[in-house]
Design an enzyme around this catalytic site. Sequence first.
Site, PDB file in Angstrom:
ATOM      1  N   HIS A 102     -24.190 -18.571 -49.992  1.00  0.00           N
ATOM      2  CA  HIS A 102     -25.651 -18.555 -50.128  1.00  0.00           C
ATOM      3  C   HIS A 102     -26.188 -19.903 -50.616  1.00  0.00           C
ATOM      4  O   HIS A 102     -27.371 -20.183 -50.457  1.00  0.00           O
ATOM      5  CB  HIS A 102     -26.101 -17.416 -51.048  1.00  0.00           C
ATOM      6  N   ASP A 132     -19.354 -14.277 -49.682  1.00  0.00           N
ATOM      7  CA  ASP A 132     -20.240 -15.284 -50.260  1.00  0.00           C
ATOM      8  C   ASP A 132     -19.478 -16.557 -50.605  1.00  0.00           C
ATOM      9  O   ASP A 132     -19.715 -17.190 -51.629  1.00  0.00           O
ATOM     10  CB  ASP A 132     -20.961 -14.738 -51.493  1.00  0.00           C
ATOM     11  N   SER A 205     -24.287 -21.178 -59.116  1.00  0.00           N
ATOM     12  CA  SER A 205     -23.631 -20.677 -57.912  1.00  0.00           C
ATOM     13  C   SER A 205     -22.486 -21.589 -57.501  1.00  0.00           C
ATOM     14  O   SER A 205     -22.673 -22.787 -57.323  1.00  0.00           O
ATOM     15  CB  SER A 205     -24.632 -20.601 -56.768  1.00  0.00           C
TER      16      SER A 205
END
Length: 832
Positions: A102, A132, A205
Amino acid sequence: MSRERKKRYIRATGVSIMVICLLALGMLQGSQSANADDASSTMTVPQVIEKAKPFVVAIIGKPTESEDPYGYGIDSSSNRFDLAHGTGVIVGADGVILTNAHVVKNMKNIVVVTSDGKTYPGKTTHYDEVSDLALVKIDAQGLPVATFGVQSSIRVGDPVLAIGTPISFALRNSVTQGIVSGMERTINSEYLLLQTDAAINAGNSGGALLNMKGEVIGINALKFSSVGVDSLGFAIPVDTVQYVLKQFLAYGKVKRPYLGMELEEGWEAVVGLPTVSALNVAYIEPDSPAANAGIKQGDTLVSVNSDPISSLVELNEIMKKYLPGDTVKLNMKSGGADVVREVILGEDLTGTIWKQGEDGAYIDADQGKTAIGDSHFGWSMNYPAELVKLDGYGDENTIFGDAKGEFAISIQVEEKAKDVSVNGLLRKTAAMNEGMIFEKKYVDTAIVPYALVTGKISGEGYYVSRAFHKEDRIYYITLFVNTEENYKNPFKLNGYLQLMDSFSLTFDKSNTALKDISSFKDFKTITSDYGVSFDLPSEWTSFYDETSLSFADKTREQFLSVEITSASSGDTLKAWTSRQEKLFTDSFVTAYRKISALSDKVVSGVPASGIQSSSTMDSKTWQTTQTYYVIKDKYKYSFIFAFDEHKKAADMKALVDQVMDSVKIQKDTMDTSIGFIQDEADIAVANATLAYTNKKYKYTVHIPETWFSSEYGLKKDMPAQTYYFTGGTVNINTDDKTSLEDIWKKAEAGYKLSTKNDKNYKYKVTSENKFGVAVKKVEISYNPKDGPYKETQYIFKKNEIVYKIVLNINDAVHTEQNDSLIKQVWTTFQVQ
């Protein structure tokens, strides 16, 4: 996950849980640690940071899609100051970096910044949205590489550190401390997660979750944040990370096994309680391994080989052991009996298809661009570094401003303005602005003459407006200065005016330093609440209304209609396509139809079959359709392209291919209110009819349920009602005011006149008895330019009402079935 879809919900009492940031997983290469119980191998917090810091990097780039977060009118997708950022972990000394999918999904112009401040242009090389995870590659050698911990040594209560780039790029390599709060969590993931109370924030992230030996035991995955919710973060454990990375290195992607059935969890699993309940088979996908193995809707899955299954996450974890092509034994219950189904696993192709797009080498996508313009309208101007694009109104209006908000420049183009005088241009320019006018004149000494109007808008600032007339367009360029201080500062005003002076009515496409901002493109993307999107030519528009999935070109000679219905469990693409072929061939006489197969395609990761069919009513003018059929995620999608005969199929092939290649079907983007949509063709019964009763005119008739009728006629007892199908109509006319004799005389005069005017028009009158009265029967055959047809009329009087029933069918559709259906209307007609 594979095509088995989750039916799970996250519930909370008294709090509203919002997912703030999705983060990520772990890494592959490097040495594995010794036993975690060996206390002598642990480090202090500064030592862990010193070890891990070199293999954690910041990733920044341009978001491909972004909104204006502050409401200032900044077009973030083209604003050079709008950046996205995340974190990555070096897993290959040659520049292989692990991050979240993402993070890079909507990021272009990627730049990786290492802990020593060096920057490298990067490109996404591997991408897996289910886990992911993604890999980014930079051109570097000898980089420090992360090491991994052992998942089996992780215990609840172990101290951990999270390292990443939270909130802002300026905070890169930030460290937070906590413990492992829980194991084997199933929150919002296809796989099991680790829970931690180490602070995790947006931008972490792809950052590492570290044990106290400096080893990566997971990658920060997601965080829940709300009033009353603190320190609730999750990471994907190292085993899952290594599974994905090994697949990346071996195959370039994650090759997931595919069973081809949708499974439902028991209520205990849905709410997170321990359970031993089996998974219920809710749906079998067509042509799938499960269907081929004889698994049926309503069966339950107990275990895979010797591994018991009670939740979808457990199934996903177990399936990591296998590859497509492997054979597994599914222990199931079917009809109350224990059965074993051997399944040859297919490959799940339903994930996002990653296509590496054009990618620049710098953060600034405008690097090297010294001019900006619009190729469609044919203008350009200088592009200083502080200039950003603001929101405009319509495709013909563009607005720029400086990053500090001191001034704005509006460029607006008026078309269809061929005949405009100098005076008219001045008046138009003045009308573009409000407030006090300081100056209004025509500047004919400029290289390109222009109308000039300057002035002040009360409470809003000052403006300088110029208008240029070229051919049938007027170009208005207006400078807005928001304060008197800036407007009356000679240095600043001179800089603003120099930018206006650079405006030119030319666009040099060969100039690589000129950025084109034209919004006029050949294709546009259509999205829908049904989870399907595709590209269409820009000039095509909705045919019915903005919510329909029917489109046409400007000439209304080319059409696309997209139809969505639900697939029955166990149905197949081949069977559905065969039914559609038969439906077409049953509708037309052989001489009036053509049909052939189109080349098979893969659409949005699943197979699609196609049919080209042509039909005519007059043997001269042919209507052709090219239709592709797709079954995905319990729904059937028909893409029907129609065009007139002079648009040859070969001419349409490129368009059809381009549209179909652009199709994306993603169930997670479907409106959650959409449920089962019955395909009426799947349950239609041959010769089935619906009864229509007209109380006022005292008759009942049975109409084939596949025919159509006007809604208006169905709402009231109308004197005339029409039913129709392809190539045929049934008209029922009633009259309680005119005598039978007058109606017959008028009808007979019409027959005779038609015979006189056209020798192809033939009719025959006979009589028969029905309803206890004499009925005149008129049989007509005619061959007009739009195709030959047969017509039968019945005229009679009953209960002071004259009835005229007209049955018309074109020769092109005069099949045995249609002939039977249309005759059935008269057979079932009853007078009360």
